[in-house]
Design an enzyme around this catalytic site. Structure first.
Site, PDB file in Angstrom:
ATOM      1  N   GLY A  69       0.801  -1.212   0.000  1.00  0.00           N
ATOM      2  CA  GLY A  69       0.000   0.000   0.000  1.00  0.00           C
ATOM      3  C   GLY A  69       0.834   1.262   0.000  1.00  0.00           C
ATOM      4  O   GLY A  69       0.467   2.267  -0.625  1.00  0.00           O
ATOM      5  N   THR A  70       1.953   1.224   0.693  1.00  0.00           N
ATOM      6  CA  THR A  70       2.833   2.402   0.740  1.00  0.00           C
ATOM      7  C   THR A  70       3.331   2.761  -0.655  1.00  0.00           C
ATOM      8  O   THR A  70       3.332   3.934  -1.040  1.00  0.00           O
ATOM      9  CB  THR A  70       4.018   2.145   1.689  1.00  0.00           C
ATOM     10  OG1 THR A  70       3.529   2.038   3.029  1.00  0.00           O
ATOM     11  CG2 THR A  70       5.036   3.273   1.601  1.00  0.00           C
ATOM     12  N   ASN A 149      -7.058   3.971   9.830  1.00  0.00           N
ATOM     13  CA  ASN A 149      -6.412   2.777  10.362  1.00  0.00           C
ATOM     14  C   ASN A 149      -6.293   2.763  11.876  1.00  0.00           C
ATOM     15  O   ASN A 149      -5.959   1.733  12.458  1.00  0.00           O
ATOM     16  CB  ASN A 149      -5.019   2.616   9.742  1.00  0.00           C
ATOM     17  CG  ASN A 149      -4.142   3.838   9.963  1.00  0.00           C
ATOM     18  OD1 ASN A 149      -4.505   4.943   9.551  1.00  0.00           O
ATOM     19  ND2 ASN A 149      -3.001   3.657  10.593  1.00  0.00           N
ATOM     20  N   GLN A 178      -7.391  -0.328   4.520  1.00  0.00           N
ATOM     21  CA  GLN A 178      -8.195  -0.839   5.630  1.00  0.00           C
ATOM     22  C   GLN A 178      -9.658  -1.049   5.238  1.00  0.00           C
ATOM     23  O   GLN A 178     -10.461  -1.449   6.075  1.00  0.00           O
ATOM     24  CB  GLN A 178      -8.119   0.125   6.821  1.00  0.00           C
ATOM     25  CG  GLN A 178      -6.758   0.235   7.459  1.00  0.00           C
ATOM     26  CD  GLN A 178      -6.309  -1.036   8.144  1.00  0.00           C
ATOM     27  OE1 GLN A 178      -7.117  -1.882   8.512  1.00  0.00           O
ATOM     28  NE2 GLN A 178      -5.007  -1.180   8.332  1.00  0.00           N
ATOM     29  N   SER A 199      -3.372  -3.277  -0.230  1.00  0.00           N
ATOM     30  CA  SER A 199      -2.188  -3.993   0.258  1.00  0.00           C
ATOM     31  C   SER A 199      -2.564  -5.427   0.576  1.00  0.00           C
ATOM     32  O   SER A 199      -3.472  -5.683   1.381  1.00  0.00           O
ATOM     33  CB  SER A 199      -1.635  -3.300   1.515  1.00  0.00           C
ATOM     34  OG  SER A 199      -0.480  -3.965   1.982  1.00  0.00           O
ATOM     35  N   HIS A 201      -1.167  -7.908   2.238  1.00  0.00           N
ATOM     36  CA  HIS A 201      -0.979  -8.540   3.552  1.00  0.00           C
ATOM     37  C   HIS A 201      -2.042  -8.129   4.560  1.00  0.00           C
ATOM     38  O   HIS A 201      -2.087  -8.652   5.672  1.00  0.00           O
ATOM     39  CB  HIS A 201       0.432  -8.265   4.097  1.00  0.00           C
ATOM     40  CG  HIS A 201       0.639  -6.902   4.653  1.00  0.00           C
ATOM     41  ND1 HIS A 201       0.656  -6.641   6.010  1.00  0.00           N
ATOM     42  CD2 HIS A 201       0.868  -5.717   4.042  1.00  0.00           C
ATOM     43  CE1 HIS A 201       0.887  -5.353   6.205  1.00  0.00           C
ATOM     44  NE2 HIS A 201       1.013  -4.774   5.029  1.00  0.00           N
ATOM     45  N   THR A 237      10.506  -6.881 -12.311  1.00  0.00           N
ATOM     46  CA  THR A 237       9.966  -8.209 -12.588  1.00  0.00           C
ATOM     47  C   THR A 237       8.833  -8.542 -11.629  1.00  0.00           C
ATOM     48  O   THR A 237       9.003  -8.478 -10.406  1.00  0.00           O
ATOM     49  CB  THR A 237      11.065  -9.274 -12.471  1.00  0.00           C
ATOM     50  OG1 THR A 237      12.105  -8.967 -13.413  1.00  0.00           O
ATOM     51  CG2 THR A 237      10.517 -10.662 -12.754  1.00  0.00           C
ATOM     52  N   CYS A 325       2.785   1.180  12.043  1.00  0.00           N
ATOM     53  CA  CYS A 325       3.934   1.818  11.408  1.00  0.00           C
ATOM     54  C   CYS A 325       4.643   2.802  12.326  1.00  0.00           C
ATOM     55  O   CYS A 325       5.772   3.196  12.072  1.00  0.00           O
ATOM     56  CB  CYS A 325       3.491   2.531  10.134  1.00  0.00           C
ATOM     57  SG  CYS A 325       2.865   1.412   8.865  1.00  0.00           S
TER      58      CYS A 325
END
Length: 386
Positions: A69-70, A149, A178, A199, A201, A237, A325
């Site tokens: 996401g970042t 978040n 989120q 994101s 994860h 890649t 974070c």
């Protein structure tokens, strides 16, 4: 062990890991290679893209793969700034965005761009009228998160989209990291939204995966230059096994989404109604429909958040302070500061974040542990303030 830190990251599901392993073993070629092994990998990659596009009610060429996401936030914001700088240098966001957005905006300010940070009320919501008043002739981007978040406030994206309908040249970006799988699909598919970042994860996919929805006809400058992968938009890649696993995770997430949302809401309610009864508790998240189903943020004034986190860890229950974070930095929550929560209360905040894999039995175990944690800190409590 009870894991209530799902807004930080989720555990990859066994079926997702099976996909990752199979693709790693059988589709190991570089998708950009001309030979048959590369072609096989590219077919798998494009199949994953088509599956994600179908799930998101988008077109395959509107889906671009990223690492997280970042990266997606950085790409959309900086890419818009660089692509549209000849038309304007003004951007609008909110005071409670994730650091991936806030710090990107700070970088652009150092490059001569001007940023307006919309304030929020005591519940964590922006006023759409503030956005309307902030728009200028040189505004090129509006970036607003779907779900905060830290406290779970769902921002009024449909109202924002209605305002921006009169400003078709302004890019509208939504950080939905989120928000995916939380009953917001109808809002996320608002046709006025130009870019959405996700994101992997956060929904049981492997770490190092993510994707950006970019509406057909919109253009931004690439963030990564190189071999021209992802239609020259995101070189590097592609991680085919992880991308295929992410597509699998997204399909599983959105299967029976309504039931999963209701399940999370029931767990959150069970915890909320127990914790809120105690006199020295300040609740930031609410049970109203404008809050996401999986986030519960509250404080025990007089006890630092990290101390509470470690106290629950003694019961084999894992939660967080606010944003993962920034939690290790021990800094005050930026969201709570923007909500004008006094510092001595904000530094006592903790976040419980749920997932459909959690259970009501785990909520009951949390409540029992909370009783013991609360009793242990009784002498330290400050007078609660709203």
């Amino acid at each position: 062990m009870i894991y209530f830190d799902n807004s930080a990251t989720t555990k990859a599901l066994p079926a997702v890991l099976d996909t990752y392993r199979t693709v790693s073993e059988d589709f190991y070629g570089n998708p950009s290679s001309l030979h048959a092994v590369g072609g096989k990998a590219d077919a798998m990659l494009q199949g994953a893209r088509k599956q994600i596009a179908s799930l998101m009610q988008a077109k395959p060429d509107e889906i671009y793969f990223t690492s997280c996401g970042t990266e997606g936030d950085n790409w959309v914001i900086k890419g818009t700034a660089f692509e549209k700088r000849q038309f304007g240098r003004h951007l609008i966001t909110t005071a409670i965005e994730h650091p991936a957005v806030i710090n990107t905006m700070h970088q652009l300010e150092q490059l001569g761009f001007e940023v307006t940070y919309l304030p929020v009320d005591h519940r964590g919501f922006i006023d759409p009228n503030d956005l309307k008043n902030a728009l200028r002739d040189d505004t090129i981007l509006v970036s607003v998160m779907a779900v905060n978040n830290e406290v779970g406030a769902k921002q009024p994206l449909d109202e924002i989209a209605a305002i921006l309908a009169d400003h078709p040249n302004v890019h509208f970006h939504v950080d939905a990291v989120q928000g995916i799988g939380k009953g917001l699909m109808a809002t996320l598919r608002n046709p006025r939204i130009d870019f959405i970042t996700f994101s992997g994860h956060k929904f049981h996919a492997p770490r190092g995966t993510g994707f950006v929805y970019m509406k057909e006809g919109r253009h931004i400058a690439p963030l990564l230059a190189g071999g021209g992968q992802e239609d020259n938009q995101r070189s590097g890649t592609e991680n085919t096994p992880a991308i295929a696993a992410m597509a699998k995770a997204l399909r599983l997430l959105l299967t029976d989404e309504d039931q999963k949302v209701a399940h999370e809401q029931a767990i959150r309610r069970r915890i909320y109604e127990h914790v809120a009864k105690f006199p020295n508790v300040v609740m930031f998240s609410q049970l109203t429909p404008d809050f996401a189903p999986h986030i519960l943020c509250f404080a025990l004034p007089g006890v630092r958040g990290e101390t509470i986190v470690h106290a629950f860890e003694q019961h084999d229950i894992y939660i967080s302070t606010t944003s993962a974070c920034s939690s290790k930095k021990g800094t005050e929550s930026s969201t709570l500061a923007a909500m004008h929560v006094p510092s001595q209360i904000a530094t006592s905040a903790i976040r419980v974040s749920l997932d459909d894999q959690n259970t009501l039995a785990e909520a009951d175990a949390f409540n029992a542990a909370f009783d013991q944690v609360y009793a242990g800190f009784a002498k330290l409590f400050a007078t609660p303030q709203q």
